[in-house]
Motif scaffolding. Structure first.
Motif, mmCIF file in Angstrom:
data_model
loop_
_atom_site.group_PDB
_atom_site.id
_atom_site.type_symbol
_atom_site.label_atom_id
_atom_site.label_comp_id
_atom_site.label_asym_id
_atom_site.label_seq_id
_atom_site.Cartn_x
_atom_site.Cartn_y
_atom_site.Cartn_z
ATOM 1 N N TRP B 36 -4.338 -4.510 1.446
ATOM 2 C CA TRP B 36 -4.220 -3.880 0.314
ATOM 3 C C TRP B 36 -2.739 -5.164 0.176
ATOM 4 N N GLN B 38 -0.182 -5.027 -2.927
ATOM 5 C CA GLN B 38 0.884 -4.287 -4.430
ATOM 6 C C GLN B 38 1.465 -5.029 -5.969
ATOM 7 N N TYR B 87 -0.552 0.149 -6.111
ATOM 8 C CA TYR B 87 -1.559 -0.722 -4.657
ATOM 9 C C TYR B 87 -3.210 -0.333 -5.082
#
Lengths: 118, 109
Positions: B36, B38, B87
């Motif tokens: 993941w 950001q 995200y």
């Protein structure tokens, strides 16, 4: 400290060519897969290409196959993306990134903008 | 090629928790290696989670990852204003390729 610095972006006409560079420092460059990721204006991230340690294994997203070539020079700690037959839809910020295992991208450059327009 | 589906947007108030899902729509993704990222406006993406649930050094433990079946999730607890960002999930997709999800915009109300 790991650093990745892209360069070579700019304005190019449709059908033209451009070569991006990414200079790496702060780690043993030859020990890592390297990746190019792009982001069109207002859009999401898109994987473009990646290359293995020695440069003899390369993979591309379908939309750039036959037009883009990823390469590296381990002696110069540098990654490249040669882009030919550029299309308007190739307009994007291009990021280089370093693999941190299984193509998970632990380090990113600041990006370089490529604009394809007449 | 493979695809990962994320909600276009989620929101939450400061202090609350939010969860962002990432669902594989093809069978060739390797969901043991989901990451993941950001991304704040105008900035490069930041590495937040790898191997589904591991945090790189320096990432607060308010960020956690999990998976169930073909859906991976990112949970952010104790929401803060600075968590407002886009995200993206990403997965190894076999034969040394990778695929990103479409991205989720998190709004902190």
């Amino acid at each position: 400290e790991v650093q990745l610095v892209e360069s070579g972006g700019g304005l190019v006409q449709p059908g033209g060519s451009l070569t991006l560079s990414c200079e790496a420092s702060g780690f043993s460059f030859s020990g890592y897969w390297m990746i190019w990721v792009r982001q069109a204006p207002g859009k999401g991230l898109e994987w473009v290409a990646n290359i293995n340690y020695g440069g003899d294994e390369k993979h591309y997203v379908d939309s750039v196959k036959g037009r883009f070539t990823i390469s590296r020079d381990n002696a110069k700690n540098s990654l490249y993306l040669q882009m030919n037959s550029l299309r308007v839809e190739d307009t994007a910020v291009y990021y280089c990134a370093r693999d941190s295992g299984w193509l998970q991208l632990g380090y990113w450059g600041q990006g370089t903008l490529v604009t394809v327009s007449s | 090629q493979s695809a990962l589906t994320q909600p276009r947007s989620v929101s939450g108030s400061p202090g609350q928790s939010v969860t962002i899902s990432c669902t594989a729509t093809t069978s060739d993704v390797n969901y043991d290696h989901v990451s993941w990222y950001q991304q704040h406006p105008g900035k490069a993406p930041k590495f937040m989670i790898y191997d589904v649930s591991k945090r790189p050094s320096g990432v607060p433990d308010r960020f956690s990852g999990s998976k169930s079946g073909n859906t991976a999730s990112l949970t952010i607890s104790g929401l803060q204003a600075d968590d407002e960002a886009d995200y993206y999930c990403c997965s190894f997709a076999g034969i040394n390729t990778m695929v990103f999800g479409g991205g989720t915009k998190l709004t902190v109300l």
